[in-house]
Scaffold this motif. Structure first.
Motif, PDB file in Angstrom:
ATOM      1  N   THR A  89      -3.717   2.839 -10.459  1.00  0.00           N
ATOM      2  CA  THR A  89      -4.030   3.418  -9.228  1.00  0.00           C
ATOM      3  C   THR A  89      -3.676   5.148  -9.802  1.00  0.00           C
ATOM      4  OG1 THR A  89      -3.396   1.820  -8.024  1.00  0.00           O
ATOM      5  CG2 THR A  89      -3.635   4.127  -6.741  1.00  0.00           C
ATOM      6  N   ALA A 139       1.146   3.830  -3.226  1.00  0.00           N
ATOM      7  CA  ALA A 139       0.557   4.853  -2.901  1.00  0.00           C
ATOM      8  C   ALA A 139       1.621   5.680  -3.372  1.00  0.00           C
ATOM      9  CB  ALA A 139       0.254   5.297  -1.301  1.00  0.00           C
ATOM     10  N   SER A 162       2.171   6.071  -6.935  1.00  0.00           N
ATOM     11  CA  SER A 162       0.836   6.241  -7.316  1.00  0.00           C
ATOM     12  C   SER A 162       0.320   8.335  -7.595  1.00  0.00           C
ATOM     13  CB  SER A 162      -0.489   6.333  -6.865  1.00  0.00           C
ATOM     14  OG  SER A 162      -0.154   4.394  -7.559  1.00  0.00           O
ATOM     15  N   THR A 203       0.877  -0.794   0.146  1.00  0.00           N
ATOM     16  CA  THR A 203      -0.204  -0.402   0.281  1.00  0.00           C
ATOM     17  C   THR A 203       0.489   1.325   0.343  1.00  0.00           C
ATOM     18  OG1 THR A 203      -1.389  -1.279   1.429  1.00  0.00           O
ATOM     19  CG2 THR A 203      -2.122   1.432   1.150  1.00  0.00           C
ATOM     20  N   LEU A 232      -6.414   5.574  -2.081  1.00  0.00           N
ATOM     21  CA  LEU A 232      -6.048   5.367  -0.656  1.00  0.00           C
ATOM     22  C   LEU A 232      -6.430   3.941  -0.130  1.00  0.00           C
ATOM     23  CD1 LEU A 232      -3.006   5.060   0.907  1.00  0.00           C
ATOM     24  CD2 LEU A 232      -3.587   6.370   2.160  1.00  0.00           C
ATOM     25  N   LEU A 271      -6.783   1.931  -2.548  1.00  0.00           N
ATOM     26  CA  LEU A 271      -6.293   1.018  -2.984  1.00  0.00           C
ATOM     27  C   LEU A 271      -5.124  -0.177  -2.128  1.00  0.00           C
ATOM     28  CD1 LEU A 271      -2.847   0.762  -4.850  1.00  0.00           C
ATOM     29  CD2 LEU A 271      -1.824   2.768  -2.952  1.00  0.00           C
ATOM     30  N   THR A 272      -5.521   0.322  -0.300  1.00  0.00           N
ATOM     31  CA  THR A 272      -5.277  -1.218   0.805  1.00  0.00           C
ATOM     32  C   THR A 272      -5.820  -1.851  -0.172  1.00  0.00           C
ATOM     33  OG1 THR A 272      -5.079   0.731   2.052  1.00  0.00           O
ATOM     34  CG2 THR A 272      -5.751  -1.102   3.124  1.00  0.00           C
TER      35      THR A 272
END
Length: 212
Positions: A93, A16, A19, A12, A147, A150-151
């Protein structure tokens, strides 16, 4: 189990950061003055958002690693798959980050950019000094949703053997046959990851919101 969730956290965080960087560049291209860059960013976002993440992750492994022999700097297949999963998550993402930031850019009054250009600032300076700082503040809410998504999307990395939470769940169900209990534990784990993130960033969004 803690080790598997730590892999999820690593996926993640790394995805993140990547992304956010690539998504910011795409957003800059989408609102930029160069038609070729605008066309590339628009096509990238529209195409990538409509491709299932599973396809992108599998292509990262089967296409890049198996076919093109791109190892991402490691000959250890587990490490290579982890890095390829991060790459696939970034590719996917960043399209959503771009659109979240573009929505933030649209909240900035046009007059501010025109005033900045009137005093001689270049497009890059206008974007970096005037527009993006306000856009990020306005886009905290949408970026929080990206976010959190994404997780949860990191579970797709299990498709290429990355030993994160969903991969562990699959192995535990195969070995223990306790589907309900194992699923509940994994679900609680993801809630512990996403709920505090949503609450914290929701508070941040209220604190940094631009008063109009």
């Amino acid at each position: 189990m803690l080790g598997a969730f730590w892999v999820t956290v690593q996926l993640t965080l790394l995805s993140a950061v990547g992304s956010l960087i690539w998504g910011t560049l795409l957003a800059a291209m989408r609102v930029g003055p160069v038609p070729l860059m605008r066309g590339f960013a628009t096509a990238y976002v529209n195409i990538v958002r409509n491709i299932p993440l599973t396809v992108i992750i599998l292509f990262s492994s089967l296409g890049l690693y198996s076919t093109l022999n791109i190892t991402m700097g490691s000959n250890v297949i587990e490490t290579s798959n982890f890095r390829l999963a991060v790459l696939g998550l970034i590719v996917y993402t960043s399209a959503f980050v771009c659109e979240a930031l573009r929505s933030g850019i649209n909240t900035v009054p046009v007059g501010q950019a025109e005033a900045a250009r009137a005093i001689g600032l270049s497009f890059t300076q206008v974007l970096g000094l005037v527009v993006l700082p306000q856009a990020f503040r306005a886009a905290v809410g949408p970026l929080t949703n990206v976010l959190i998504a994404l997780t949860k999307n990191t579970t797709v990395a299990a498709a290429i053997g990355v030993a994160e939470a969903a991969y562990l769940m699959k192995k535990m169900v195969e070995n223990e046959a306790q589907l309900v209990l194992i699923s509940a534990v994994i679900a609680v784990g993801f809630c512990l990851l996403t709920l505090p993130t949503g609450l914290l960033l929701g508070w941040v969004a209220k604190k940094v919101a631009v008063k109009r």
